[in-house]
Design a protein around this motif. Structure first.
Motif, PDB file in Angstrom:
ATOM      1  N   ILE A  56     -19.341  64.815 -29.511  1.00 28.13           N
ATOM      2  CA  ILE A  56     -18.222  64.681 -28.601  1.00 28.13           C
ATOM      3  C   ILE A  56     -17.776  63.165 -28.147  1.00 28.13           C
ATOM      4  CG2 ILE A  56     -17.445  65.202 -26.088  1.00 28.13           C
ATOM      5  CD1 ILE A  56     -19.143  67.617 -26.423  1.00 28.13           C
ATOM      6  N   GLY A  57     -18.920  62.685 -28.157  1.00 29.63           N
ATOM      7  CA  GLY A  57     -18.784  61.036 -27.887  1.00 29.63           C
ATOM      8  C   GLY A  57     -18.222  60.687 -26.462  1.00 29.63           C
ATOM      9  N   SER A  58     -17.802  59.583 -26.139  1.00 30.30           N
ATOM     10  CA  SER A  58     -17.417  58.860 -25.029  1.00 30.30           C
ATOM     11  C   SER A  58     -16.281  59.599 -24.510  1.00 30.30           C
ATOM     12  CB  SER A  58     -17.306  57.352 -25.060  1.00 30.30           C
ATOM     13  OG  SER A  58     -17.067  57.024 -23.736  1.00 30.30           O
ATOM     14  N   SER A  59     -16.416  60.920 -23.913  1.00 26.23           N
ATOM     15  CA  SER A  59     -15.441  61.632 -23.438  1.00 26.23           C
ATOM     16  C   SER A  59     -15.706  62.314 -22.085  1.00 26.23           C
ATOM     17  CB  SER A  59     -14.979  62.930 -24.358  1.00 26.23           C
ATOM     18  OG  SER A  59     -14.257  63.734 -23.811  1.00 26.23           O
ATOM     19  N   TRP A  60     -14.581  62.549 -21.277  1.00 25.25           N
ATOM     20  CA  TRP A  60     -14.838  63.232 -19.978  1.00 25.25           C
ATOM     21  C   TRP A  60     -15.232  64.593 -20.073  1.00 25.25           C
ATOM     22  CZ3 TRP A  60     -15.570  59.971 -16.441  1.00 25.25           C
ATOM     23  CH2 TRP A  60     -14.886  58.936 -16.269  1.00 25.25           C
ATOM     24  N   TRP A  61     -15.130  65.170 -21.395  1.00 22.08           N
ATOM     25  CA  TRP A  61     -15.600  66.638 -21.725  1.00 22.08           C
ATOM     26  C   TRP A  61     -17.283  66.569 -21.665  1.00 22.08           C
ATOM     27  CZ3 TRP A  61     -12.983  70.773 -21.667  1.00 22.08           C
ATOM     28  CH2 TRP A  61     -11.651  70.719 -21.795  1.00 22.08           C
ATOM     29  N   VAL A 212     -24.035  56.523 -26.441  1.00 16.47           N
ATOM     30  CA  VAL A 212     -22.858  57.355 -26.837  1.00 16.47           C
ATOM     31  C   VAL A 212     -21.905  56.903 -25.564  1.00 16.47           C
ATOM     32  CG1 VAL A 212     -22.069  59.607 -26.778  1.00 16.47           C
ATOM     33  CG2 VAL A 212     -24.445  59.341 -27.883  1.00 16.47           C
ATOM     34  N   LEU A 213     -22.029  56.914 -24.623  1.00 14.75           N
ATOM     35  CA  LEU A 213     -21.203  56.943 -23.380  1.00 14.75           C
ATOM     36  C   LEU A 213     -21.056  55.492 -22.971  1.00 14.75           C
ATOM     37  CD1 LEU A 213     -22.086  60.017 -21.342  1.00 14.75           C
ATOM     38  CD2 LEU A 213     -20.337  60.031 -23.015  1.00 14.75           C
ATOM     39  N   LYS A 217     -19.244  56.281 -17.695  1.00 11.97           N
ATOM     40  CA  LYS A 217     -19.474  57.848 -17.990  1.00 11.97           C
ATOM     41  C   LYS A 217     -20.708  58.184 -17.980  1.00 11.97           C
ATOM     42  CE  LYS A 217     -14.923  58.194 -20.342  1.00 11.97           C
ATOM     43  NZ  LYS A 217     -14.081  58.157 -21.622  1.00 11.97           N
ATOM     44  N   ALA A 218     -21.603  57.109 -18.534  1.00 11.61           N
ATOM     45  CA  ALA A 218     -23.124  57.469 -18.630  1.00 11.61           C
ATOM     46  C   ALA A 218     -23.827  57.706 -17.210  1.00 11.61           C
ATOM     47  CB  ALA A 218     -23.565  56.206 -19.330  1.00 11.61           C
ATOM     48  N   LEU A 220     -22.091  58.602 -14.489  1.00 14.24           N
ATOM     49  CA  LEU A 220     -21.442  59.793 -14.006  1.00 14.24           C
ATOM     50  C   LEU A 220     -22.348  61.067 -14.884  1.00 14.24           C
ATOM     51  CD1 LEU A 220     -19.393  61.148 -12.072  1.00 14.24           C
ATOM     52  CD2 LEU A 220     -17.785  61.197 -13.897  1.00 14.24           C
ATOM     53  N   PHE A 221     -22.393  60.957 -15.868  1.00 16.16           N
ATOM     54  CA  PHE A 221     -23.072  62.136 -16.691  1.00 16.16           C
ATOM     55  C   PHE A 221     -24.642  62.268 -16.137  1.00 16.16           C
ATOM     56  CE2 PHE A 221     -26.322  63.439 -19.734  1.00 16.16           C
ATOM     57  CZ  PHE A 221     -25.487  64.614 -20.458  1.00 16.16           C
ATOM     58  N   ILE A 222     -25.232  61.077 -15.898  1.00 13.43           N
ATOM     59  CA  ILE A 222     -26.609  61.388 -15.250  1.00 13.43           C
ATOM     60  C   ILE A 222     -26.514  61.929 -13.961  1.00 13.43           C
ATOM     61  CG2 ILE A 222     -28.528  59.975 -14.150  1.00 13.43           C
ATOM     62  CD1 ILE A 222     -27.968  57.976 -16.666  1.00 13.43           C
ATOM     63  N   ALA A 223     -25.441  61.501 -12.880  1.00 14.48           N
ATOM     64  CA  ALA A 223     -25.286  61.921 -11.701  1.00 14.48           C
ATOM     65  C   ALA A 223     -25.162  63.558 -11.829  1.00 14.48           C
ATOM     66  CB  ALA A 223     -24.141  61.417 -11.120  1.00 14.48           C
ATOM     67  N   VAL A 224     -24.090  64.049 -12.697  1.00 18.24           N
ATOM     68  CA  VAL A 224     -23.711  65.340 -12.763  1.00 18.24           C
ATOM     69  C   VAL A 224     -25.015  66.094 -13.180  1.00 18.24           C
ATOM     70  CG1 VAL A 224     -22.449  67.181 -13.791  1.00 18.24           C
ATOM     71  CG2 VAL A 224     -21.547  64.959 -12.865  1.00 18.24           C
ATOM     72  N   HIS A 225     -25.892  65.844 -14.174  1.00 16.56           N
ATOM     73  CA  HIS A 225     -26.733  66.451 -15.043  1.00 16.56           C
ATOM     74  C   HIS A 225     -27.914  66.646 -13.953  1.00 16.56           C
ATOM     75  CE1 HIS A 225     -30.602  66.145 -17.929  1.00 16.56           C
ATOM     76  NE2 HIS A 225     -30.052  67.416 -17.492  1.00 16.56           N
ATOM     77  N   GLN A 226     -28.225  65.612 -13.242  1.00 14.38           N
ATOM     78  CA  GLN A 226     -29.466  65.507 -12.528  1.00 14.38           C
ATOM     79  C   GLN A 226     -29.200  66.268 -11.201  1.00 14.38           C
ATOM     80  OE1 GLN A 226     -32.525  64.626 -13.504  1.00 14.38           O
ATOM     81  NE2 GLN A 226     -31.514  63.791 -15.516  1.00 14.38           N
TER      82      GLN A 226
END
Length: 339
Positions: A56-61, A212-213, A217-218, A220-226
């Motif tokens: 998916i790469g550096s995407s908001w998905w 990857v991000l 985005k990285a 935000l990804f960590i915040a959402v995941h955790q």
């Protein structure tokens, strides 16, 4: 190797009678095929998730991928929980190795810290002096804790029911902080190994995410995941004991009643079993901690009937109702007037 076991009970007790019936039904036998299938599925889910993340790469998905990994992290945590109770293998060492790999490397918190904490919970459920799960902190669970709080703390505790679910978004951070504090508090070889594996998890996780991000985005990804991981994990454990009667060593309750009266089951179906990792059979799990997860639903009708015959209150409710009961309890305790 550390593991969680039930307390010894007298052979002539009501629990001993129930235990013989459970053993006769073969429900304490290991389920090697079941857990092999679980491990294979979890490994496949990890591989699929990592591959999807890279493709998916550096995407908001990737925020959807973060939610996927939150579910995966929790499910790996459930397997680590089963290893801690020696449900997976007969060998204590094999369960220990599995637990450390699942918890430290797979999820990123200390298996040793969790086993130590969870052992005390199983030994003294809902005992405010000995059960770490009902100790005063960001939340309080007993009137004694409420009355021991200062005026500023009491003001915030009045709203603790409203803050319960938002606070769970920080649970993953809490697990990691508690893990590191536990591991650096004693420089023994097992703890050093665990700390090394915890560092490997953090290094691998952060390297992959920031490779990857983009930085924004990285983060935000960590915040959402955790955040979602903590919320899911907390929501899985919340229905089990919150709002159930508190007991102490001074209460005249035998092992059977101590475990049943402080626990709450959540009724449902196969999806409930999967989503809650078998913890919806909390009564059966507390009575027989080493029982493989897949056998808990088969044990339920035996335990339920035994409790009815012996006039032991057995509580089973829906998932939403269990949260409502827990929140009402937190609200009631939070509004306890000062002494």
């Amino acid at each position: 190797m550390p593991s969680i076991q039930a307390l010894p009970v007298s052979r002539g007790s009501a629990y001993a009678e129930l235990s013989r019936e459970i053993k006769h039904a073969g429900l304490l036998d290991r389920r090697a095929g079941y857990y092999l299938g679980k491990i294979i599925v979890m490994a496949a889910m990890c591989a699929i998730g990592i591959a999807a993340f890279i493709l998916i790469g550096s995407s908001w998905w990737q925020l959807a991928t973060a939610a996927y990994f939150a579910v995966l992290s929790t499910q790996l945590g459930f397997l680590g929980h089963d290893a801690g109770h020696r449900q997976i293998y007969r060998s204590g060492r094999a369960n220990y190795v599995a637990g450390v790999v699942l918890a430290n490397v797979g999820v990123g918190f200390s298996y040793g810290w969790w086993v130590d904490k969870h052992s005390r919970h199983h030994a003294h459920p809902n005992d405010e002096d000995k059960d770490p799960d009902v100790g005063a902190g960001a939340l309080i669970f007993t009137t004694r804790q409420a009355r021991a709080s200062g005026p500023v703390a009491r003001f915030f505790y009045r709203f603790q029911a409203w803050g319960f679910f938002p606070l769970l978004l920080l649970e993953a951070i809490n697990l990691r902080v508690a893990s590191v504090r536990y591991l650096i508090g004693d420089r023994t070889r097992p703890r050093a190994r665990e700390l090394t594996m915890l560092a490997l998890h953090a290094a691998g996780y952060l390297t992959l995410v920031f490779w990857v991000l983009s930085p924004g985005k990285a983060l935000l990804f960590i915040a959402v995941h955790q955040g979602l991981f903590g919320l899911y994990l907390g929501c899985s454990f919340a229905p089990n004991h919150k709002g159930m009667p508190p007991l102490s060593t001074a209460d005249a309750a035998d092992y059977l009643r101590r475990q049943v009266l402080t626990s709450r089951n959540v009724r449902g179906h196969w999806l409930t079993d999967f989503a809650l990792g078998g913890l919806n059979y909390q009564i059966e799990h507390h009575l027989f901690p080493s029982m493989p997860r897949a056998n808990l639903r088969h044990a339920q009708h035996i335990v339920k009937e035994f409790c009815a015959v012996n006039r032991v209150s057995y509580l089973e409710t829906g998932l939403v109702a269990s949260y409502a009961q827990a929140l009402r309890h937190l609200d009631t305790i939070g509004r306890t007037p000062a002494a």
